[in-house]
Design a protein around this motif. Structure first.
Motif: not given
Length: 176
Positions: A93-119
């Protein structure tokens, strides 16, 4: 739930054009509107996301590089979205969160536990316009306005609501 399909539904409802790119496995959902271009990558696990996000992003961006270069200012609003339904370990989870801090090439959104339409909708909130619409109903707008302008002298509010010239309202305010 099929995360990619749900992401496309949410993005289409928000006014984006969406399409799938099958250039290399896995399938990537592409989206675009007048100001944003983006790509949704779905992974089988948190470990897979962490291991492959950079190469998958580079592959998709390289494939679309001509279109991105000709996109003008929109090219500054490129999003890479990396999702998995799997719940990541605390370390992952910490490694996934760090992905969003990498601003090279594109803005990033990274998430785990995406299981429902609401998620999915929650993940995509930064790309979706505000949906809330005030319920005004049958209301006495003058009374509502007066209640919100209680710090302004009543005679200035009355003059303003009576369509008095701006100069006269300013004079009333200046005299207070």
């Amino acid at each position: 739930m099929d995360i990619q399909t749900q992401a496309e539904i949410v993005l289409r409802d928000a006014g984006y054009e969406t399409w799938s790119w099958t250039g290399s496995p896995p399938l990537v959902a592409c989206f675009e509107n007048q100001t944003v271009i983006g790509f949704v990558h779905v992974f089988d696990s948190g470990a897979d996301l962490i291991r492959r996000w950079e190469i998958d992003q580079q592959t998709v961006l390289a494939r679309h590089s001509t279109a991105l270069r000709s996109a003008g200012l929109k090219a500054w609003n490129v999003y890479s979205i990396f999702l998995t339904a799997e719940q990541a370990s605390p370390h992952e989870q910490r490694a996934v969160e760090r992905i969003e801090e990498d601003f090279s090439l594109a803005r990033k959104i990274a998430r785990t536990a995406v299981r429902t339409p609401q998620d999915v909708e929650r993940v995509l909130l930064p790309l979706i316009g505000v949906k809330a619409q005030p319920l005004l109903g049958d209301a006495n707008f003058e009374a509502r306005l007066r209640s919100r302008l209680k710090d302004i002298p009543a005679d200035a509010v009355t003059a303003f609501l009576a369509s008095t010239k701006a100069e006269d309202v300013a004079r009333i305010l200046g005299d207070q």
